[in-house]
Design a protein around this motif. Sequence first.
Motif, PDB file in Angstrom:
ATOM      1  N   ALA A  70       0.833  -1.202   0.000  1.00  0.00           N
ATOM      2  CA  ALA A  70       0.000   0.000   0.000  1.00  0.00           C
ATOM      3  C   ALA A  70       0.866   1.249   0.000  1.00  0.00           C
ATOM      4  O   ALA A  70       1.991   1.235   0.473  1.00  0.00           O
ATOM      5  CB  ALA A  70      -0.913   0.014   1.232  1.00  0.00           C
ATOM      6  N   PHE A 123       2.074   4.898   1.180  1.00  0.00           N
ATOM      7  CA  PHE A 123       2.159   5.602   2.463  1.00  0.00           C
ATOM      8  C   PHE A 123       1.486   6.964   2.345  1.00  0.00           C
ATOM      9  O   PHE A 123       0.730   7.387   3.205  1.00  0.00           O
ATOM     10  CB  PHE A 123       3.629   5.765   2.834  1.00  0.00           C
ATOM     11  CG  PHE A 123       3.869   6.609   4.051  1.00  0.00           C
ATOM     12  CD1 PHE A 123       4.401   7.868   3.938  1.00  0.00           C
ATOM     13  CD2 PHE A 123       3.566   6.129   5.311  1.00  0.00           C
ATOM     14  CE1 PHE A 123       4.637   8.644   5.058  1.00  0.00           C
ATOM     15  CE2 PHE A 123       3.802   6.903   6.427  1.00  0.00           C
ATOM     16  CZ  PHE A 123       4.331   8.154   6.304  1.00  0.00           C
ATOM     17  N   ARG A 155      -5.720   4.089   1.601  1.00  0.00           N
ATOM     18  CA  ARG A 155      -5.880   3.056   0.589  1.00  0.00           C
ATOM     19  C   ARG A 155      -7.179   2.274   0.760  1.00  0.00           C
ATOM     20  O   ARG A 155      -7.318   1.159   0.298  1.00  0.00           O
ATOM     21  CB  ARG A 155      -4.703   2.074   0.631  1.00  0.00           C
ATOM     22  CG  ARG A 155      -3.394   2.652   0.126  1.00  0.00           C
ATOM     23  CD  ARG A 155      -3.392   2.863  -1.363  1.00  0.00           C
ATOM     24  NE  ARG A 155      -3.325   1.622  -2.107  1.00  0.00           N
ATOM     25  CZ  ARG A 155      -3.306   1.547  -3.426  1.00  0.00           C
ATOM     26  NH1 ARG A 155      -3.364   2.638  -4.145  1.00  0.00           N
ATOM     27  NH2 ARG A 155      -3.249   0.372  -4.029  1.00  0.00           N
ATOM     28  N   LEU A 211       1.317  -2.400   9.789  1.00  0.00           N
ATOM     29  CA  LEU A 211       1.338  -1.130   9.071  1.00  0.00           C
ATOM     30  C   LEU A 211       2.748  -0.830   8.555  1.00  0.00           C
ATOM     31  O   LEU A 211       2.932  -0.429   7.400  1.00  0.00           O
ATOM     32  CB  LEU A 211       0.850  -0.023  10.002  1.00  0.00           C
ATOM     33  CG  LEU A 211       0.708   1.390   9.436  1.00  0.00           C
ATOM     34  CD1 LEU A 211      -0.393   2.125  10.173  1.00  0.00           C
ATOM     35  CD2 LEU A 211       1.995   2.175   9.546  1.00  0.00           C
ATOM     36  N   GLU A 264       3.401  -3.193   5.594  1.00  0.00           N
ATOM     37  CA  GLU A 264       2.599  -3.043   4.391  1.00  0.00           C
ATOM     38  C   GLU A 264       2.710  -1.674   3.741  1.00  0.00           C
ATOM     39  O   GLU A 264       2.551  -1.560   2.521  1.00  0.00           O
ATOM     40  CB  GLU A 264       1.133  -3.333   4.710  1.00  0.00           C
ATOM     41  CG  GLU A 264       0.857  -4.786   5.062  1.00  0.00           C
ATOM     42  CD  GLU A 264      -0.623  -5.069   5.231  1.00  0.00           C
ATOM     43  OE1 GLU A 264      -1.408  -4.094   5.260  1.00  0.00           O
ATOM     44  OE2 GLU A 264      -0.984  -6.249   5.324  1.00  0.00           O
ATOM     45  N   ARG A 265       2.988  -0.642   4.514  1.00  0.00           N
ATOM     46  CA  ARG A 265       2.971   0.702   3.945  1.00  0.00           C
ATOM     47  C   ARG A 265       4.353   1.287   3.705  1.00  0.00           C
ATOM     48  O   ARG A 265       4.471   2.426   3.268  1.00  0.00           O
ATOM     49  CB  ARG A 265       2.175   1.639   4.850  1.00  0.00           C
ATOM     50  CG  ARG A 265       0.690   1.294   4.909  1.00  0.00           C
ATOM     51  CD  ARG A 265      -0.124   2.496   5.310  1.00  0.00           C
ATOM     52  NE  ARG A 265      -1.543   2.201   5.288  1.00  0.00           N
ATOM     53  CZ  ARG A 265      -2.482   3.139   5.252  1.00  0.00           C
ATOM     54  NH1 ARG A 265      -2.145   4.407   5.231  1.00  0.00           N
ATOM     55  NH2 ARG A 265      -3.763   2.797   5.230  1.00  0.00           N
ATOM     56  N   ALA A 301       8.605   5.466   2.724  1.00  0.00           N
ATOM     57  CA  ALA A 301       7.367   5.407   1.952  1.00  0.00           C
ATOM     58  C   ALA A 301       7.645   5.055   0.496  1.00  0.00           C
ATOM     59  O   ALA A 301       8.522   5.627  -0.134  1.00  0.00           O
ATOM     60  CB  ALA A 301       6.650   6.748   2.021  1.00  0.00           C
TER      61      ALA A 301
END
Length: 480
Positions: free
Chosen positions: A11, A13, A45, A60, A63-64, A78
């Motif tokens: 995903a 950021f 997202r 988090l 995934e980000r 990011a």
Amino acid sequence: MQRSLVVFGTAFFLLAPAVLPAAPLAAIRSDLDYEAIAQHWLAGRGPAAAPGAPVDMERLLTERFASVRLGLFDVRVARAALADPVWGREIPRLLASLLDLQVRWREWIAPGAGVALEAEAKTLRSWLASWDPQSFAAREAPSGGPAIEAEAARESAGAAQDAFARAMRGEDPGRRPARLVLIPERRDFVAFTTVIGLADPRYRSAYWLPGIVEWTYLDYEGTRVVALQYAAPGATDFTAGLAMNDRNPKALAEHVVQMATRSLLDNVFGGRMEPMVAAGLANNMVIELFGEVDTRTDGDTRARQTEARSVFIPGGNPDGGALPPIRADSRWRESHGKDHFVAVLRRAQKAGARSATARRERHLGFELVADGGSARHVARAPFLGTGAGERLWPDSRFEGDALEFLRAYRSAFLFWLREHAAGDRKESHAAFAALLAGLAVPGAPALADTLAATYGVPLSEPVPGEGSLEGRFLLWLAKR
């Protein structure tokens, strides 16, 4: 064979405007609605999390963020920042500075060993310099899918990364890396801070505070989160950021290296190093790499509390917050510590000598200046050890200058300790390395005892002279 040195999550950021609520983030302002800010950021997202729904910070962060392993550091960045045409060029340069930091640290703890890391460091610097924002922008993470490789490195870069990491871990191959999260945009740093409080209510009293709009870093469960922009001074919109490089093109890298050095010290010493020593060493690392330290995280911050008692100089708390970036530099910062503050300390020492009642005590006093320059006060050594005064200034008018003095004094003393305290430069480097090794041992004696064991004299004494390290430093300074 290709190795993946950078791993991306699934995903973005930065916020995706197509799925945001109608109100812009800046509009969520009513005395900082921390939960609303956090929910808004998490909606980047997909739909906002339900009120009270748990937030998994580890998930988090996985995934980000992209994860970049460089020696003793696990850096999270990011994905969208790496694809940005400006930040995508800046961040690799910041990551390269973390390699330089570790080479110099290796030299501190094992004189001569830093040279052995240069081949791997050179390979990794070249790899970082090859990063292209457009190549990151062209890659799409599959929604909800597993982590993907976002940048494959040549086998030589992968081998260099492994060799560099092994050398930095040394005799502790199982050491976990120090985790840094670099957040380019001001709004995302503030929002991320509120997300921590949403994820864990225990942290709300520490992070759901109006002051977060001015912070430049924070620590959370062993992770150091570093903002790459200052808050815009006087702005009512907390999302407005000010480039750290506006006044000095090296300032951003210096800030990151200072924060990373603190994380490295926490990692190596397991939190056992006195905060004041760690703050001084971090400043000196910046000076050694950049020839100056033009950062805003210690010294006269005015917004923070006085540090707890320390044998290594009381003073401003080095954890959290930031000095406002737009203000006239104090006399202590005029040269940005290019000489480890030796010249400005010597001038203050000369001014303090005028009030000495005996010639043999002329090296002990340093003149402090009240806000506005309306008054003078002479603070007298010892500033180190258990005999140091609880407060060095008579009233609040002198507090800012005193905190700046202490910041400079820490830097200069540690510089002298490494370069001069044991005789010639080679012997002094070896003694300094032995000191760091002694402090790194779990259950090691207190700092003052370790210093005395390493150098054969106490840290300080009631009237510092040749019989103590502080006295020798003050006499050395008096001859500059």
